[in-house]
Design a protein around this motif. Structure first.
Motif, PDB file in Angstrom:
ATOM      1  N   GLU A   1       0.822  -1.209   0.000  1.00 57.18           N
ATOM      2  CA  GLU A   1       0.000   0.000   0.000  1.00 57.18           C
ATOM      3  C   GLU A   1       0.856   1.259   0.000  1.00 57.18           C
ATOM      4  N   VAL A   2       1.989   1.224   0.692  1.00 59.50           N
ATOM      5  CA  VAL A   2       2.860   2.404   0.788  1.00 59.50           C
ATOM      6  C   VAL A   2       4.252   2.032   0.299  1.00 59.50           C
ATOM      7  N   LEU A   3       4.758   2.815  -0.635  1.00 62.03           N
ATOM      8  CA  LEU A   3       6.139   2.697  -1.100  1.00 62.03           C
ATOM      9  C   LEU A   3       6.883   3.944  -0.650  1.00 62.03           C
ATOM     10  N   GLU A   4       7.953   3.752   0.112  1.00 61.53           N
ATOM     11  CA  GLU A   4       8.773   4.883   0.563  1.00 61.53           C
ATOM     12  C   GLU A   4      10.168   4.714  -0.029  1.00 61.53           C
ATOM     13  N   TYR A   5      10.672   5.766  -0.669  1.00 65.31           N
ATOM     14  CA  TYR A   5      11.947   5.682  -1.401  1.00 65.31           C
ATOM     15  C   TYR A   5      12.933   6.693  -0.835  1.00 65.31           C
ATOM     16  N   SER A   6      13.942   6.189  -0.121  1.00 65.99           N
ATOM     17  CA  SER A   6      14.921   7.100   0.492  1.00 65.99           C
ATOM     18  C   SER A   6      16.304   6.473   0.637  1.00 65.99           C
ATOM     19  N   PRO A   7      16.825   5.822  -0.397  1.00 68.07           N
ATOM     20  CA  PRO A   7      18.191   5.303  -0.263  1.00 68.07           C
ATOM     21  C   PRO A   7      19.188   6.442  -0.128  1.00 68.07           C
ATOM     22  N   LEU A   8      20.279   6.185   0.594  1.00 67.87           N
ATOM     23  CA  LEU A   8      21.291   7.210   0.836  1.00 67.87           C
ATOM     24  C   LEU A   8      22.191   7.341  -0.386  1.00 67.87           C
ATOM     25  N   PRO A   9      22.320   8.541  -0.959  1.00 68.42           N
ATOM     26  CA  PRO A   9      23.179   8.710  -2.142  1.00 68.42           C
ATOM     27  C   PRO A   9      24.617   8.251  -1.874  1.00 68.42           C
ATOM     28  N   GLN A  10      25.228   7.704  -2.906  1.00 69.77           N
ATOM     29  CA  GLN A  10      26.590   7.191  -2.780  1.00 69.77           C
ATOM     30  C   GLN A  10      27.612   8.302  -3.017  1.00 69.77           C
ATOM     31  N   GLU A  11      28.734   8.196  -2.318  1.00 68.88           N
ATOM     32  CA  GLU A  11      29.742   9.246  -2.371  1.00 68.88           C
ATOM     33  C   GLU A  11      30.299   9.458  -3.769  1.00 68.88           C
ATOM     34  N   GLU A  12      30.248   8.445  -4.608  1.00 68.53           N
ATOM     35  CA  GLU A  12      30.878   8.543  -5.926  1.00 68.53           C
ATOM     36  C   GLU A  12      30.261   9.612  -6.808  1.00 68.53           C
ATOM     37  N   PHE A  13      29.004   9.977  -6.570  1.00 76.12           N
ATOM     38  CA  PHE A  13      28.442  11.055  -7.366  1.00 76.12           C
ATOM     39  C   PHE A  13      28.131  12.302  -6.547  1.00 76.12           C
ATOM     40  N   LEU A  14      28.742  12.410  -5.387  1.00 77.75           N
ATOM     41  CA  LEU A  14      28.635  13.629  -4.584  1.00 77.75           C
ATOM     42  C   LEU A  14      29.887  14.473  -4.816  1.00 77.75           C
ATOM     43  N   ARG A  15      30.029  14.963  -6.028  1.00 75.73           N
ATOM     44  CA  ARG A  15      31.223  15.712  -6.415  1.00 75.73           C
ATOM     45  C   ARG A  15      30.840  17.131  -6.855  1.00 75.73           C
TER      46      ARG A  15
ATOM     47  N   THR B   1      31.675  13.767 -13.693  1.00 75.62           N
ATOM     48  CA  THR B   1      31.834  13.161 -15.010  1.00 75.62           C
ATOM     49  C   THR B   1      30.517  12.575 -15.507  1.00 75.62           C
ATOM     50  N   VAL B   2      30.527  12.171 -16.758  1.00 78.05           N
ATOM     51  CA  VAL B   2      29.361  11.490 -17.319  1.00 78.05           C
ATOM     52  C   VAL B   2      29.053  10.221 -16.523  1.00 78.05           C
ATOM     53  N   ALA B   3      30.101   9.497 -16.120  1.00 72.65           N
ATOM     54  CA  ALA B   3      29.886   8.276 -15.336  1.00 72.65           C
ATOM     55  C   ALA B   3      29.234   8.593 -13.993  1.00 72.65           C
ATOM     56  N   ASP B   4      29.634   9.698 -13.364  1.00 71.25           N
ATOM     57  CA  ASP B   4      29.003  10.099 -12.108  1.00 71.25           C
ATOM     58  C   ASP B   4      27.521  10.366 -12.310  1.00 71.25           C
ATOM     59  N   LEU B   5      27.193  11.069 -13.375  1.00 65.83           N
ATOM     60  CA  LEU B   5      25.791  11.392 -13.640  1.00 65.83           C
ATOM     61  C   LEU B   5      24.983  10.149 -13.974  1.00 65.83           C
ATOM     62  N   ALA B   6      25.596   9.225 -14.715  1.00 66.98           N
ATOM     63  CA  ALA B   6      24.885   7.983 -15.039  1.00 66.98           C
ATOM     64  C   ALA B   6      24.532   7.228 -13.765  1.00 66.98           C
ATOM     65  N   ALA B   7      25.479   7.168 -12.830  1.00 68.79           N
ATOM     66  CA  ALA B   7      25.212   6.480 -11.567  1.00 68.79           C
ATOM     67  C   ALA B   7      24.109   7.185 -10.783  1.00 68.79           C
ATOM     68  N   ALA B   8      24.159   8.511 -10.750  1.00 70.36           N
ATOM     69  CA  ALA B   8      23.155   9.272 -10.003  1.00 70.36           C
ATOM     70  C   ALA B   8      21.765   9.100 -10.614  1.00 70.36           C
TER      71      ALA B   8
END
Length: 223
Positions: free
Chosen positions: A80-94, A100-107
């Motif tokens: 009934e309820v979907l909650e979405y809150s995974p913690l962003p990974q450091e690799e795209f916190l730049r 880079t393009v790879a960082d954006l693809a991951a994000a």
């Protein structure tokens, strides 16, 4: 049994959400990358009297995320309820000039492909129930780009657009979509940003179903 699926179910906010919704009679599907950590959290919640099970999946791998949600539905019932809150990974916190393009693809995999996958999987069950709630949790960069964290600023903006479109589209089907914006860090003991306080905000968004976007605290005014 009424079910909530928590995507990104760690020991902080995810656990607080599990307890808040569990107190209201929800069974809890915990979704996270590490099965061992999930099992420990599920064991702890079950010992407290809740019904919880853990399902390992990566939000960047649509196959594993779909499989986890399908298994949760088989084990616990329609979500009934979907909650979405995974913690962003450091690799795209730049910073923006280092991103880079790879960082954006991951994000984008993390913040757009993941929620799209999850919503598509649970939607049939919500329609069968005749009701549902989808809750997105994002940092402040979702609505105010931060050049220090370019990947999440770009991908969170996409996630916010997705959430807005889902809200506008699914309301007619009694499926409420909400977004909680947390401008600062999640901090135990903080008046607004404590995990328990944030879980309460999410419960209110689900229960009241009258607001799309909620800010935990106001942004400082721009100079």
């Amino acid at each position: 049994m009424t079910v909530i699926a928590i995507v990104g179910a760690g020991t902080g906010l995810g656990a607080a959400i599990a307890r808040r919704f569990g107190t209201e009679g929800f069974a809890i599907a915990l979704i996270f990358r590490n099965q061992k950590k999930l099992d420990l959290l599920a064991e702890e919640l079950n010992a407290e009297g809740f019904t919880a099970r853990g399902y390992a999946a990566s939000v960047r791998d649509p196959g594993t995320l779909t499989a986890a949600l399908k298994q949760a539905e088989r084990d616990l019932g329609p979500i009934e309820v979907l909650e979405y809150s995974p913690l962003p990974q450091e690799e795209f916190l730049r910073p923006v000039l280092e991103t880079t393009v790879a960082d954006l693809a991951a994000a984008v995999e993390f913040s757009i492909y993941g929620p799209v996958t999850a919503v598509h999987q649970v939607l049939d069950g919500m329609r069968t129930l005749g009701r549902g709630t989808v809750l997105f949790v994002n940092g402040g960069s979702a609505v105010r780009p931060n050049p220090s964290v370019a990947g999440t600023s770009i991908a969170f903006a996409g996630e916010a657009a997705l959430a807005t479109m889902l809200h506008d589209t699914l309301g007619a089907e009694n499926i409420h979509v909400g977004q909680l914006i947390i401008p600062g860090a999640i901090e135990p003991g903080h008046p607004q940003n404590d995990p328990g306080a944030l879980a309460q905000r999410l419960w209110e968004q689900h229960a009241r179903r009258d607001t799309f976007r909620v800010y935990v605290e106001p942004f400082p005014s721009s100079k």
